[in-house]
Design an enzyme around this catalytic site. Structure first.
Site, mmCIF file in Angstrom:
data_model
loop_
_atom_site.group_PDB
_atom_site.id
_atom_site.type_symbol
_atom_site.label_atom_id
_atom_site.label_comp_id
_atom_site.label_asym_id
_atom_site.label_seq_id
_atom_site.Cartn_x
_atom_site.Cartn_y
_atom_site.Cartn_z
ATOM 1 C CD GLU A 70 -2.777 1.116 0.003
ATOM 2 O OE1 GLU A 70 -2.973 2.194 -0.687
ATOM 3 O OE2 GLU A 70 -3.468 0.044 -0.532
ATOM 4 C CD GLU A 77 -2.863 5.575 -6.065
ATOM 5 O OE1 GLU A 77 -3.191 6.209 -5.372
ATOM 6 O OE2 GLU A 77 -3.468 4.444 -6.684
#
Length: 126
Positions: A70, A77
């Protein structure tokens, strides 16, 4: 990047940056909140069911892998959004692949949890 050699001060500083990254992940990434909630539930269930050392190793490794994935996904991102704030098909594909990697690890972690906990719950119910 300039390499001035190894110093204890630089190593300690690198740990500070890493802990700051963990703090950013837990404070600002909504998907990490879900993973952390699941981790707390699993650790609680593990304490209540008396996991063996090997089971704890599997559970801790699974939790760590999902949270690390994550963090990498969030990094990708953020960098992709900085590099290309407008829609870009290559950036979308990159972000989708990174999110897919997290999903693969989360599914694998869930399977590990099921393999460990279902027999314990069945023994407790039967």
């Amino acid at each position: 990047m300039k390499n001035d050699g190894f110093t204890l001060r630089k190593r300690l500083r690198s740990f500070r940056y890493a802990f700051h990254g963990i703090q950013l992940l837990i404070r600002h990434e909504h998907n990490a909140w879900i993973h952390c909630f699941a981790a707390v539930c699993v650790v609680t269930a593990g304490c209540l069911t008396g996991l063996s050392v090997m089971e704890w190793i599997a559970v801790i490794f699974a939790i760590g892998m999902v949270l690390a994935a994550e963090a990498v996904n969030s990094s990708i991102e953020a960098l992709a959004d900085l590099v290309s704030p407008d829609y870009n098909e290559a950036i979308k594909r990159t972000k989708d692949l990174a999110a897919g990697a997290v999903l693969i690890l989360a599914i694998a972690a869930a399977i590990v949890g099921l393999l460990i906990f279902i027999p314990k719950f069945l023994r407790g119910v039967l």
